[in-house]
Scaffold this motif. Structure first.
Motif, PDB file in Angstrom:
ATOM      1  N   UNK A  78     -27.328 -71.282 -40.455  1.00  0.00           N
ATOM      2  CA  UNK A  78     -28.390 -70.496 -39.817  1.00  0.00           C
ATOM      3  C   UNK A  78     -27.944 -69.054 -39.566  1.00  0.00           C
ATOM      4  N   UNK A  79     -28.904 -68.134 -39.657  1.00  0.00           N
ATOM      5  CA  UNK A  79     -28.582 -66.719 -39.455  1.00  0.00           C
ATOM      6  C   UNK A  79     -28.065 -66.456 -38.053  1.00  0.00           C
ATOM      7  N   UNK A  80     -28.605 -67.169 -37.074  1.00  0.00           N
ATOM      8  CA  UNK A  80     -28.143 -66.912 -35.715  1.00  0.00           C
ATOM      9  C   UNK A  80     -26.695 -67.346 -35.529  1.00  0.00           C
ATOM     10  N   UNK A  81     -26.245 -68.323 -36.330  1.00  0.00           N
ATOM     11  CA  UNK A  81     -24.846 -68.724 -36.271  1.00  0.00           C
ATOM     12  C   UNK A  81     -23.950 -67.653 -36.884  1.00  0.00           C
ATOM     13  N   UNK A  82     -24.431 -67.030 -37.973  1.00  0.00           N
ATOM     14  CA  UNK A  82     -23.666 -65.937 -38.578  1.00  0.00           C
ATOM     15  C   UNK A  82     -23.574 -64.770 -37.599  1.00  0.00           C
ATOM     16  N   UNK A  83     -24.704 -64.468 -36.930  1.00  0.00           N
ATOM     17  CA  UNK A  83     -24.704 -63.382 -35.946  1.00  0.00           C
ATOM     18  C   UNK A  83     -23.754 -63.683 -34.800  1.00  0.00           C
ATOM     19  N   UNK A  84     -23.784 -64.935 -34.321  1.00  0.00           N
ATOM     20  CA  UNK A  84     -22.895 -65.325 -33.222  1.00  0.00           C
ATOM     21  C   UNK A  84     -21.436 -65.204 -33.630  1.00  0.00           C
ATOM     22  N   UNK A  85     -21.147 -65.590 -34.875  1.00  0.00           N
ATOM     23  CA  UNK A  85     -19.763 -65.480 -35.352  1.00  0.00           C
ATOM     24  C   UNK A  85     -19.307 -64.039 -35.455  1.00  0.00           C
ATOM     25  N   UNK A  86     -20.207 -63.153 -35.926  1.00  0.00           N
ATOM     26  CA  UNK A  86     -19.844 -61.735 -36.061  1.00  0.00           C
ATOM     27  C   UNK A  86     -19.538 -61.119 -34.695  1.00  0.00           C
ATOM     28  N   UNK A  87     -20.370 -61.409 -33.712  1.00  0.00           N
ATOM     29  CA  UNK A  87     -20.128 -60.870 -32.366  1.00  0.00           C
ATOM     30  C   UNK A  87     -18.864 -61.486 -31.767  1.00  0.00           C
TER      31      UNK A  87
END
Length: 450
Positions: A405-414
């Protein structure tokens, strides 16, 4: 001279008796008036229609036989006809008979001119339409007095018919409607009506539209008017004043805009809030994965902010947050860069199309600009307010599972930026640290120390 001895204007002596025979025994009342509108000749049918003899009618005007209100209405219309020196037909009017009863007549006439071209009068006929005429007059009254503006426009752009509300709309209450050209008075509207004529010719429905005229907003609905051969000869247009509704809608839109502002922005700093930041980051990650371009984020935290609050008070702390936010925004960022308040004294900067080296350069500029404010801070090693920044980059050559999921990628980046920020704090603060390119761990973030 008696009525039956007078001859209608323009007739020779030949067959005049035969002509009179036809006129006096016709079902229609034939008449002539002079330039002043007074009867100079009438057929004997007038007695059947009005109950007056021809001799009682000669010298009077048509309006002498009408109720006062009707005389005023028809007189105004007939005055416009005389002024234009044109023929007319289908002029419906009420008349009071000698016995007091009302008869409804339909009047038609043609102008008579002398050798010098001057108007000498009118010749015409009246027909009894009492059975239908009262209904016609009632409809005309409704049409003329309804508060909704109504009009008919012919293909040349001429206002063929209009009620009082329409004339008020046009601000031409003293000018005959027939003298108005919509194409001249309302050129913007006329271009739309031309399109409507094209649609009507094709048999298509004409959509309603909203137009602005003299600072008022109107809902318009054109309907095609066809002749006996089904040819479109005009448009019947209804104009409904929706100015108040439009103003209310604008106020509602403004209120929604304010609500959206509150929903997307942090009330203290004016920056995007966490919710809007999440939306922007998801959108930029989508572009990054689709276009194979890098994306970087900078997570900045004010050093020893709790100590700053304890020393100077919460009001000064709020002023400090606003100053930092303003400085981050004014640090020569690009238009598509995004600065948001991540929470507390943390700020997130999203940098599309930016690799790690470029992001570190931007982060260093942000750090230097905050230090250059020279805001006194006794807990800082420099004696001034400083920030620490962690940088993380999603590179174009990185692959992500398609089902992640995109929100998981975003969470990982942050998370990677937060880990780098933690490292910057541990290394002495007032510095920038970038996460390693191969750092893809999903370990819990370390809460940075003050």
């Amino acid at each position: 001279m008696k009525n039956d001895e007078e001859k209608p204007l323009g007739f020779d002596e030949v067959d005049v008796n035969h002509l009179f025979e036809l006129l006096h025994h016709n079902s229609d009342w034939v008449w002539e008036v002079n330039a002043q509108g007074r009867y100079t000749w009438v057929s004997e049918v007038v007695t059947e229609l009005l109950g007056f003899t021809p001799q009682e009618v000669i010298g009077k005007t048509p309006f002498d036989f009408m109720p006062p209100g009707e005389a005023e209405r028809v007189g105004q219309t007939f005055g416009e006809i005389v002024a234009a020196k044109r023929s007319f037909s289908g002029l419906v009017n009420r008349n009071r008979r000698a016995d007091g009863r009302i008869v409804v007549l339909e009047t038609s006439g043609i102008p008579l001119f002398g050798p010098d071209g001057e108007l000498r009068g009118y010749r015409g006929v009246d027909r009894n339409i009492s059975t239908l005429g009262e209904r016609v007059l009632q409809l005309e009254t409704i049409y003329d007095t309804t508060p909704v503006a109504l009009c008919m426009i012919d293909r040349a752009g001429r206002l063929v018919m209009s009620n009082k509300a329409m004339m008020r709309l046009l601000n031409h209450t003293d000018e005959p409607a027939s003298e108005l050209q919509v194409s001249t008075v309302m050129p913007d509207c006329w271009s739309q009506f031309e399109t409507d004529f094209t649609l009507a010719d094709k048999g298509w429905d004409i959509p309603s539209s909203e137009v602005t005229w003299l600072d008022r907003c109107y809902y318009t609905q054109p309907v095609p008017v066809r002749d006996a051969s089904e040819n479109v000869v005009g448009l019947s247009v209804t104009w409904v004043d929706i100015t108040r509704r439009s103003q209310a809608e604008q106020k509602l839109a403004d209120a929604n805009k304010v609500l959206q502002q509150y929903a997307q922005h942090d009330h203290l700093t004016g920056l995007f809030n966490r919710r809007k930041m999440d939306e922007c980051l998801i959108e930029e990650i989508t572009h990054t994965l689709q276009k194979r371009i890098p994306l970087s984020v900078c997570l900045a935290d004010i050093d020893f902010f709790k100590h700053y609050n304890d020393t100077f008070g919460h009001q000064a702390g709020d002023d400090c947050l606003r100053t930092v936010a303003k400085t981050l925004l004014s640090s020569r960022l690009r238009s598509d860069d995004n600065v948001s308040r991540y929470g507390g004294e943390e700020f997130l900067v999203i940098l599309p199309h930016t690799d790690k080296a470029g992001a570190v350069t931007v982060a260093e500029r942000l750090r230097e600009n905050i230090h250059a404010l020279r805001l006194p801070h006794s807990a800082s090693a420099t004696g001034y307010l400083t920030i620490s920044i962690g940088v993380a980059t999603l590179n174009s050559d990185q692959t992500c599972p398609e089902d992640r999921p995109l929100h998981m990628i975003a969470s990982g980046l942050i998370h990677h930026a937060d880990t780098a920020l933690y490292a910057a704090k541990n290394q002495g603060r007032n510095r920038v640290v970038a996460a390693p390119d191969d750092d893809q761990r999903d370990a819990p973030a370390h809460p940075p120390t003050q």
